[in-house]
Design a protein around this motif. Structure first.
Motif, PDB file in Angstrom:
ATOM      1  N   PRO A 139       0.842  -1.202   0.000  1.00 12.49           N
ATOM      2  CA  PRO A 139       0.000   0.000   0.000  1.00 12.49           C
ATOM      3  C   PRO A 139       0.879   1.256   0.000  1.00 12.49           C
ATOM      4  CG  PRO A 139       0.103  -0.923   2.211  1.00 12.49           C
ATOM      5  CD  PRO A 139       0.864  -1.868   1.314  1.00 12.49           C
ATOM      6  N   HIS A 140       1.211   1.745  -1.191  1.00  8.32           N
ATOM      7  CA  HIS A 140       2.207   2.807  -1.360  1.00  8.32           C
ATOM      8  C   HIS A 140       1.971   4.009  -0.458  1.00  8.32           C
ATOM      9  CE1 HIS A 140       3.284   1.497  -5.774  1.00  8.32           C
ATOM     10  NE2 HIS A 140       3.419   0.525  -4.894  1.00  8.32           N
ATOM     11  N   HIS A 141       0.793   4.596  -0.541  1.00  5.23           N
ATOM     12  CA  HIS A 141       0.546   5.852   0.170  1.00  5.23           C
ATOM     13  C   HIS A 141       0.448   5.643   1.674  1.00  5.23           C
ATOM     14  CE1 HIS A 141      -0.459   7.052  -3.960  1.00  5.23           C
ATOM     15  NE2 HIS A 141      -0.087   8.244  -3.571  1.00  5.23           N
ATOM     16  N   LEU A 142      -0.207   4.582   2.091  1.00  2.00           N
ATOM     17  CA  LEU A 142      -0.324   4.309   3.523  1.00  2.00           C
ATOM     18  C   LEU A 142       1.050   4.106   4.139  1.00  2.00           C
ATOM     19  CD1 LEU A 142      -2.006   3.713   6.034  1.00  2.00           C
ATOM     20  CD2 LEU A 142      -2.150   1.322   5.287  1.00  2.00           C
ATOM     21  N   LEU A 143       1.895   3.306   3.488  1.00  2.00           N
ATOM     22  CA  LEU A 143       3.236   3.046   4.000  1.00  2.00           C
ATOM     23  C   LEU A 143       4.063   4.323   4.028  1.00  2.00           C
ATOM     24  CD1 LEU A 143       5.368   1.031   4.939  1.00  2.00           C
ATOM     25  CD2 LEU A 143       5.900   0.562   2.547  1.00  2.00           C
ATOM     26  N   SER A 144       3.981   5.123   2.965  1.00  2.00           N
ATOM     27  CA  SER A 144       4.771   6.352   2.887  1.00  2.00           C
ATOM     28  C   SER A 144       4.327   7.372   3.933  1.00  2.00           C
ATOM     29  CB  SER A 144       4.661   6.954   1.485  1.00  2.00           C
ATOM     30  OG  SER A 144       5.217   6.070   0.523  1.00  2.00           O
TER      31      SER A 144
ATOM     32  N   VAL B 198       9.541  13.970  -8.860  1.00  2.00           N
ATOM     33  CA  VAL B 198       8.829  12.698  -8.841  1.00  2.00           C
ATOM     34  C   VAL B 198       8.849  12.108  -7.433  1.00  2.00           C
ATOM     35  CG1 VAL B 198       8.658  10.400  -9.873  1.00  2.00           C
ATOM     36  CG2 VAL B 198       9.560  12.301 -11.229  1.00  2.00           C
ATOM     37  N   GLY B 199       7.664  11.807  -6.914  1.00  2.00           N
ATOM     38  CA  GLY B 199       7.567  11.130  -5.629  1.00  2.00           C
ATOM     39  C   GLY B 199       7.928   9.659  -5.776  1.00  2.00           C
ATOM     40  N   ALA B 200       8.135   8.989  -4.651  1.00  2.00           N
ATOM     41  CA  ALA B 200       8.534   7.580  -4.684  1.00  2.00           C
ATOM     42  C   ALA B 200       8.156   6.901  -3.380  1.00  2.00           C
ATOM     43  CB  ALA B 200      10.039   7.456  -4.921  1.00  2.00           C
ATOM     44  N   MET B 201       8.301   5.583  -3.358  1.00  2.19           N
ATOM     45  CA  MET B 201       8.027   4.805  -2.159  1.00  2.19           C
ATOM     46  C   MET B 201       8.788   5.366  -0.966  1.00  2.19           C
ATOM     47  SD  MET B 201       6.360   2.001  -1.154  1.00  2.19           S
ATOM     48  CE  MET B 201       6.224   0.829  -2.496  1.00  2.19           C
ATOM     49  N   ILE B 202       8.094   5.580   0.119  1.00  2.00           N
ATOM     50  CA  ILE B 202       8.628   6.074   1.393  1.00  2.00           C
ATOM     51  C   ILE B 202       8.926   7.578   1.350  1.00  2.00           C
ATOM     52  CG2 ILE B 202      10.223   5.599   3.297  1.00  2.00           C
ATOM     53  CD1 ILE B 202       8.548   3.257   2.592  1.00  2.00           C
ATOM     54  N   VAL B 203       8.712   8.253   0.210  1.00  2.00           N
ATOM     55  CA  VAL B 203       8.869   9.705   0.198  1.00  2.00           C
ATOM     56  C   VAL B 203       7.678  10.300   0.931  1.00  2.00           C
ATOM     57  CG1 VAL B 203       8.968  11.781  -1.238  1.00  2.00           C
ATOM     58  CG2 VAL B 203      10.183   9.731  -1.931  1.00  2.00           C
TER      59      VAL B 203
END
Length: 287
Positions: free
Chosen positions: A16-21, A203-208
């Motif tokens: 879950p990209h956004h939740l994790l970030s 560009v955004g990314a995982m954990i950003v």
């Protein structure tokens, strides 16, 4: 592809990209010592971060992890090279790909391309400005300085926030996730300069945890629709080398220039490391 790499790529689609970030962002803002210090020390040791270049050389001088990660550098540690009408690198990072924009296509990685129009959120007119222009994809690793600066003096005239996924943007995902940069959350910043129109795509990314700019602060961290803002009426002029924003954890900047504005320096090669203020071009074009 080995099993480890396959598992990493597969996880990019399942997590879950956004939740994790956003969860990581919550901890990155914590000022509790038992949270912030282990995070900072882990990154220092894991990625070999050089704090001797920073204004504050001790982890004890940072209020939280984000403060540490977006740390400022000592004065004059990154001299802005060349003449005022020559492009310089806007960041510390690595050249993932660079070259000429042909037929609305940019190189993502060896064997993969994607459409410039898609990167710009479907703005065909904006994409047409850069036909036969140049692009450079600059990857910021966790050890790098994470503030973004102007490659040449210019005026900000428009920004477009484009929601999307938050895939990791390292070389492995660039080689294996189709349309990576056109799928991830990003901010398109358009500037008018003496070398024509330029764009920097943050560009955004995982954990950003977020993208932040000097003119608007944190950029739409929960917004899920394309949002455009015209800024021509505001005085948003930036000098060459001036800071315009920062990433709260690592990501990528894509620089776009119009045809004839930029001729690449021979030192600019795929996977080459560049520093903020380093000359990108071999010579100033007459166009």
């Amino acid at each position: 592809m080995n099993l480890k790499d396959f598992s990493f790529i597969t996880s990019q689609y399942l997590l879950p990209h956004h939740l994790l970030s956003r969860l990581v962002g919550y901890f990155a803002e914590s000022e509790l010592s038992f949270i912030k210090k282990p995070l900072m020390n882990f990154f220092l040791n894991r990625f070999g971060i050089d704090l001797s270049e920073a204004e504050r050389e001790s982890v004890n001088d940072y209020k939280n992890f984000n403060d540490f990660f977006t740390r400022s550098l000592k004065a004059d540690i990154r001299p802005i090279e060349g003449n005022t009408n020559e492009f310089v690198s806007p960041v510390d990072g690595a050249v993932s790909q660079f070259g000429t924009i042909h037929d609305n296509a940019l190189i993502q990685a060896k064997g993969r391309t994607y459409r410039l129009t898609d990167l710009l959120g479907g703005d065909t007119a904006q994409a047409e400005l850069f036909a036969d222009g140049e692009f450079a994809t600059l990857y910021l690793s966790p050890k790098d300085y994470h503030r973004i600066h102007m490659p040449i003096a210019g005026k900000l005239v428009k920004t477009t926030f484009i929601p999307g996924k938050l895939f990791s943007v390292n070389q492995l995902t660039a080689e294996n996730v189709p349309n990576l940069f056109a799928r991830n959350e990003r901010l398109v910043c358009e500037f008018e300069t003496e070398k024509g129109t330029i764009i920097m795509v943050l560009v955004g990314a995982m954990i950003v945890a977020s993208i932040e700019t000097v003119w608007s602060g944190i950029v739409a961290p929960f917004q899920r629709k394309i949002s455009q803002q015209l800024l021509e009426s505001r005085k948003l002029d930036f000098e060459r080398g001036e800071e315009i924003g920062r990433f709260r954890l690592g990501s990528t900047v894509i620089l776009l220039t119009q045809k004839g504005a930029l001729q690449w320096n021979d030192q600019i090669k795929n996977e080459a490391n560049v520093k903020l203020g380093q000359i990108l071009q071999a010579q100033v074009s007459d166009n």
